[in-house]
Design an enzyme around this catalytic site. Structure first.
Site: not given
Ligand SMILES: [Zn+2]
Ligand SMILES: [Zn+2]
Ligand SMILES: [Zn+2]
Length: 349
Positions: A52, A55, A121, A161, A169, A174, A176
């Site tokens: 990721c 992370c 995560h 999103n 994906s 998180h 934006q």
């Molecule tokens: Zn992550």
């Protein structure tokens, strides 16, 4: 013939914020569908994923390495849609004098950032605790203030999103932030409507609307002293909601400490209800609408957020905006009142 009833007869509803219409067809939902809910196996995301790019400690595509952050983490998007250094210019070309204005383009400057809500995560807003959510609200507030203060930034869009179904994906929690020079389409429509309403009636459209919804109550989902969550009368998506600040404030930068706690609290209550609706980590696009950052006070603006979740009947049955909706006008079957009642019934823990 029976008299017109919003619960039974096809009708259209007006969205005063965008001044557009939505078609509602409640007669199509008469057939019962409860009990046919399809469930997905529970997701088991790891708390850390070595692949990721969000992370802590991991390397991103550009070679930059994330710090071992413990709370929130903000970085410039490695593949930004907007660039701060775009040269200024415009193109207005046409053949004959009569064709002028048919091919118009103008440069657009901006900054795109990513905000990780947590080093974990596997979390979502609904699974985070109050302190973690409050830290996210604080980052949103700081980013709005910092980016909005830049002379070439006139709008700051914070949005999340969530979910593969929304084209996101990476499950790492998180959002934006895209900050840019010109007002984008949706805020521009709202600015026009809020300004016209205030000019005509001398009051705020969303203050008046919220007061009305709180009197009627049937579209309210949940609220605390500082924010209300409701399914707007003109909702397009099946379980669309709005978060509206109870006090007339134009942006997060003008919120009090208590209001930021209130926002963290209502985010938890609303997203937890969503997660219980179809017993799936609920996908959505959400974002805040705050006053343009063009240096004017914009007293007509009122801080709010929209949640646009695509799911309709189960974890896998979604609404599509196709056909009539692409060509003509959005349409829904389940009424806003029914959607609000179902969300109210859900557990908020
Ligand atoms: Zn992550
Ligand atoms: Zn207001
Ligand atoms: Zn809005």
């Amino acid at each position: 013939m029976a008299s017109f009833d919003l619960k039974v007869h096809p009708h259209r509803r007006f969205n005063p914020l965008t001044r557009e219409w939505v078609l509602v067809s409640p007669h199509r939902t008469q057939r019962p569908w409860l009990g046919q809910v399809e469930k997905l196996p529970p997701e088991s995301a790891p708390t850390y994923d070595a692949d990721c790019y969000m992370c802590p400690g991991n390397r991103r595509a550009t070679g930059a390495r994330n710090p071992l952050y413990r709370g929130t983490f903000v970085f410039d998007n490695d593949y930004p849609a907007l660039l701060a250094g775009t040269p200024e210019g415009e193109m207005r070309e046409g053949g004959h004098a009569q064709q002028k204005g048919l091919l118009v383009a103008a440069s657009e400057r901006g900054i795109c950032r990513v905000v990780c809500f947590s080093p974990r995560h596997d979390l979502t807003l609904g699974k985070m605790d109050q302190a973690g959510l409050r830290a996210v609200v604080d980052v949103w507030t700081e980013q709005y203030r910092e980016l909005g203060a830049l002379p070439f930034i006139n709008h700051v869009q914070i949005f999340e999103n969530r979910g593969a179904i929304m084209g996101c994906s990476n499950p790492h929690p998180h959002c934006q932030i895209w900050a840019n020079e010109h007002l984008p389409n949706e805020p521009a429509k709202e600015l026009g409507a809020l300004g016209a309403y205030q000019a005509a009636r001398g009051s705020c459209l969303l203050c008046d609307y919220l007061a009305l919804e709180r009197q009627q109550g049937e579209r309210l989902v949940t609220e605390n002293d500082h924010f209300s969550a409701l399914v707007p009368f003109w909702a397009v998506w099946p379980f669309e909601t709005m978060l509206i600040a109870r006090r007339h404030i134009t942006g997060l930068d003008l919120s009090t400490d208590e209001e930021r706690d209130g926002l963290a609290d209502i985010l938890k209550r609303l997203t937890t209800r969503y997660d219980h609706l179809f017993e799936v980590s609920f996908p959505y696009s959400m974002g805040f609408h705050q006053r343009p950052t063009d240096g004017k006070p914009h007293p007509e603006w009122h801080l709010h957020a929209h949640f646009y979740p695509p799911l309709l009947r189960s974890a896998t049955v979604r609404k599509f905006m196709v056909g009539y909706e692409m060509l003509a006008t959005p349409q829904r079957d389940i009424t806003a009142e029914t959607a609000a009642a179902r969300l109210r019934e859900m557990r908020a823990e």
